[in-house]
Design a protein around this motif. Sequence first.
Motif, PDB file in Angstrom:
ATOM      1  N   TYR A  21       1.471  -3.763  -0.947  1.00 50.61           N
ATOM      2  CA  TYR A  21       2.823  -4.218  -0.613  1.00 50.61           C
ATOM      3  C   TYR A  21       3.002  -4.116   0.896  1.00 50.61           C
ATOM      4  CZ  TYR A  21       7.623  -5.451  -1.006  1.00 50.61           C
ATOM      5  OH  TYR A  21       8.792  -6.132  -0.858  1.00 50.61           O
ATOM      6  N   TRP A  22       3.963  -4.879   1.400  1.00 51.82           N
ATOM      7  CA  TRP A  22       4.201  -4.873   2.849  1.00 51.82           C
ATOM      8  C   TRP A  22       4.548  -3.463   3.316  1.00 51.82           C
ATOM      9  CZ3 TRP A  22       2.207  -9.172   3.977  1.00 51.82           C
ATOM     10  CH2 TRP A  22       2.484 -10.344   3.270  1.00 51.82           C
ATOM     11  N   ARG A  28      10.287  -4.901  -3.187  1.00 51.93           N
ATOM     12  CA  ARG A  28       9.958  -4.848  -4.616  1.00 51.93           C
ATOM     13  C   ARG A  28       8.860  -3.831  -4.894  1.00 51.93           C
ATOM     14  NH1 ARG A  28      11.391 -10.263  -3.721  1.00 51.93           N
ATOM     15  NH2 ARG A  28      12.863 -11.055  -5.258  1.00 51.93           N
ATOM     16  N   PHE A  73       0.180 -14.595  -5.978  1.00 50.38           N
ATOM     17  CA  PHE A  73       0.952 -15.419  -5.044  1.00 50.38           C
ATOM     18  C   PHE A  73       1.621 -14.568  -3.972  1.00 50.38           C
ATOM     19  CE2 PHE A  73       5.114 -17.248  -3.865  1.00 50.38           C
ATOM     20  CZ  PHE A  73       4.657 -18.390  -3.209  1.00 50.38           C
ATOM     21  N   ALA A  74       2.164 -13.411  -4.372  1.00 54.15           N
ATOM     22  CA  ALA A  74       2.914 -12.584  -3.409  1.00 54.15           C
ATOM     23  C   ALA A  74       2.837 -11.116  -3.815  1.00 54.15           C
ATOM     24  CB  ALA A  74       4.370 -13.044  -3.377  1.00 54.15           C
ATOM     25  N   PRO A  75       2.987 -10.210  -2.839  1.00 56.45           N
ATOM     26  CA  PRO A  75       3.082  -8.800  -3.202  1.00 56.45           C
ATOM     27  C   PRO A  75       4.471  -8.481  -3.784  1.00 56.45           C
ATOM     28  CG  PRO A  75       3.126  -9.088  -0.793  1.00 56.45           C
ATOM     29  CD  PRO A  75       3.065 -10.450  -1.400  1.00 56.45           C
ATOM     30  N   PRO A  76       4.629  -7.432  -4.578  1.00 55.73           N
ATOM     31  CA  PRO A  76       3.631  -6.404  -4.830  1.00 55.73           C
ATOM     32  C   PRO A  76       2.581  -6.836  -5.855  1.00 55.73           C
ATOM     33  CG  PRO A  76       5.628  -5.917  -6.074  1.00 55.73           C
ATOM     34  CD  PRO A  76       5.923  -7.122  -5.220  1.00 55.73           C
ATOM     35  N   GLN A  87       3.524  -9.609  -9.917  1.00 59.39           N
ATOM     36  CA  GLN A  87       4.884  -9.795 -10.449  1.00 59.39           C
ATOM     37  C   GLN A  87       5.419  -8.427 -10.890  1.00 59.39           C
ATOM     38  OE1 GLN A  87       6.950 -12.327 -10.398  1.00 59.39           O
ATOM     39  NE2 GLN A  87       5.649 -14.070  -9.944  1.00 59.39           N
ATOM     40  N   THR A  88       6.440  -7.954 -10.172  1.00 57.15           N
ATOM     41  CA  THR A  88       6.925  -6.589 -10.361  1.00 57.15           C
ATOM     42  C   THR A  88       7.126  -6.203 -11.839  1.00 57.15           C
ATOM     43  OG1 THR A  88       8.048  -6.909  -8.265  1.00 57.15           O
ATOM     44  CG2 THR A  88       8.649  -4.952  -9.522  1.00 57.15           C
ATOM     45  N   ILE A 243      14.861  -5.989   1.045  1.00 66.01           N
ATOM     46  CA  ILE A 243      15.656  -6.826   0.133  1.00 66.01           C
ATOM     47  C   ILE A 243      17.121  -6.428   0.207  1.00 66.01           C
ATOM     48  CG2 ILE A 243      16.126  -7.314  -2.308  1.00 66.01           C
ATOM     49  CD1 ILE A 243      13.143  -7.117  -2.809  1.00 66.01           C
TER      50      ILE A 243
END
Length: 260
Positions: A21-22, A28, A73-76, A87-88, A243
Amino acid sequence: MPTLSLAICGKTRRMKYELYYWPGIQGRGEFVRLTFEDAGAEYVDVARLTRKEGGGVEKLMRLMRGDGALRPFAPPFVKVGDFIVAQTANILHYLAPRLGLAPKDEQQRVYAHQLQLTIADMVVEAHDTHHPIAVGLYYEDQRKEAKARAAHFIEDRLSLFLGYFEDVLERSGGKHFLRSHSYVDLSMFQLLSGLDYAFPNAMARARPKLARLSALQERVAKRPRIAAYLASDRRIPFNESGIFRHYPELDAKPRVGRRG
Ligand SMILES: N[C@@H](CCC(=O)N[C@@H](CS)C(=O)NCC(=O)O)C(=O)O
């Protein structure tokens, strides 16, 4: 400490969980961190490590842009051995039973997932208050629209979502969302904490009708591992890159014209 055990050639190998994760925001990723922390699981927050320590954002990007079949596609996302899950809500659906934070009963497990997806819906709407036009633009480029969007969020959607959660919490006995403590309670703690940070005035107005959710939030904060985590430097403070962002102008009591 629970870790995933894999039986390979008759030998049991303990697998470490890797969270991608970032760094610098709760975002998320925090829903996943809280689950690991509450379970006392051994996990590595990869992008927060230095390159020398074997981590960094580059490692996250490499998996996201790589040619692996499970490319997210995206973190996390979480990596366990060669397995990657993104996907969280899906990550928690996968992890929680392994960490003792989900019920065994199938119907209850599906219900947990349903609640987590509803939490995710509200997270998206909270995010969209400060980015109503485009995620690729700065907040400063969409301030006017953000104000209008936030007004509707805090007047209508906030009490609609939280009223629903308060209601189903009451129907399940008032203490936990499921029969006992689960990842959904942890995620609700995070959702409420984020909303408190972003919209302190709106949340203060909503609180009188949220007695059960408020008590749950306090109980989760006092769970020994969660309390230790919140006091540690592993817990990144809320900030205006995440967020849940606090922009006072988005938390002002709005006068919303309601139609339909
Ligand atoms: N539905 C996904 C959303 C994932 C997501 O939007 N991740 C953000 C950070 S919280 C991101 O980095 N998005 C990059 C993008 O959408 O291009 C989830 O719940 O995990």
